[in-house]
Write a protein that holds these residues in place. Sequence first.
Motif, PDB file in Angstrom:
ATOM      1  N   ALA A  75       7.746  -8.879  -7.341  1.00 35.02           N
ATOM      2  CA  ALA A  75       8.183  -9.393  -6.036  1.00 35.02           C
ATOM      3  C   ALA A  75       8.057  -8.316  -4.968  1.00 35.02           C
ATOM      4  N   GLY A  76       8.393  -7.077  -5.315  1.00 35.22           N
ATOM      5  CA  GLY A  76       8.246  -5.975  -4.362  1.00 35.22           C
ATOM      6  C   GLY A  76       6.794  -5.752  -3.987  1.00 35.22           C
ATOM      7  N   THR A  77       5.903  -5.819  -4.955  1.00 36.87           N
ATOM      8  CA  THR A  77       4.467  -5.654  -4.691  1.00 36.87           C
ATOM      9  C   THR A  77       3.955  -6.774  -3.802  1.00 36.87           C
ATOM     10  N   PRO A  82       1.067  -8.774   1.218  1.00 36.99           N
ATOM     11  CA  PRO A  82       0.935 -10.233   1.252  1.00 36.99           C
ATOM     12  C   PRO A  82      -0.515 -10.705   1.363  1.00 36.99           C
ATOM     13  N   ALA A  83      -1.356  -9.969   2.062  1.00 34.39           N
ATOM     14  CA  ALA A  83      -2.753 -10.384   2.216  1.00 34.39           C
ATOM     15  C   ALA A  83      -3.483 -10.306   0.871  1.00 34.39           C
ATOM     16  N   LEU A  88      -5.736 -12.962  -3.885  1.00 29.47           N
ATOM     17  CA  LEU A  88      -5.743 -13.098  -5.336  1.00 29.47           C
ATOM     18  C   LEU A  88      -5.503 -14.538  -5.760  1.00 29.47           C
ATOM     19  N   PHE A  89      -4.493 -15.187  -5.170  1.00 30.59           N
ATOM     20  CA  PHE A  89      -4.207 -16.574  -5.526  1.00 30.59           C
ATOM     21  C   PHE A  89      -5.340 -17.498  -5.117  1.00 30.59           C
ATOM     22  N   ALA A  90      -5.971 -17.251  -3.969  1.00 29.30           N
ATOM     23  CA  ALA A  90      -7.107 -18.075  -3.536  1.00 29.30           C
ATOM     24  C   ALA A  90      -8.283 -17.889  -4.497  1.00 29.30           C
TER      25      ALA A  90
END
Length: 123
Positions: A75-77, A82-83, A88-90
Amino acid sequence: MAEPIRNLKTPVKTDTPSFDHEPSENVSGEIATLRSEIANLRQLLAERTGVAYEKISGRASDAAHYVQSEASSVAGTIREHPAATTTLFALIGAIGFAIGYVVATASAESKQAWYRRYLSDRF
């Protein structure tokens, strides 16, 4: 279970044990011995179960603390980058879509190939 059919001419035995009579002392003693052995086994099982529960609960607690610390680290990372997380998720979503598309296309082609083979054999 049903009793076997007896010939009417054979006499009925009266010396067979029945549930109406009191059990003999030998059987009563065996029952008492079995009850005491069952009680001992229950006590032994309860002791071993308690020891196993303590071990498992300790390990589960350690695992929960580990997972919690790793989750807070992730969560900290994510908060710091955030970008990169969005990218990564995309990317993971695009790879998943591509794999799904390839599998769906391959299965559609195999169905058409089967259908074409079926028709070519017919005509």
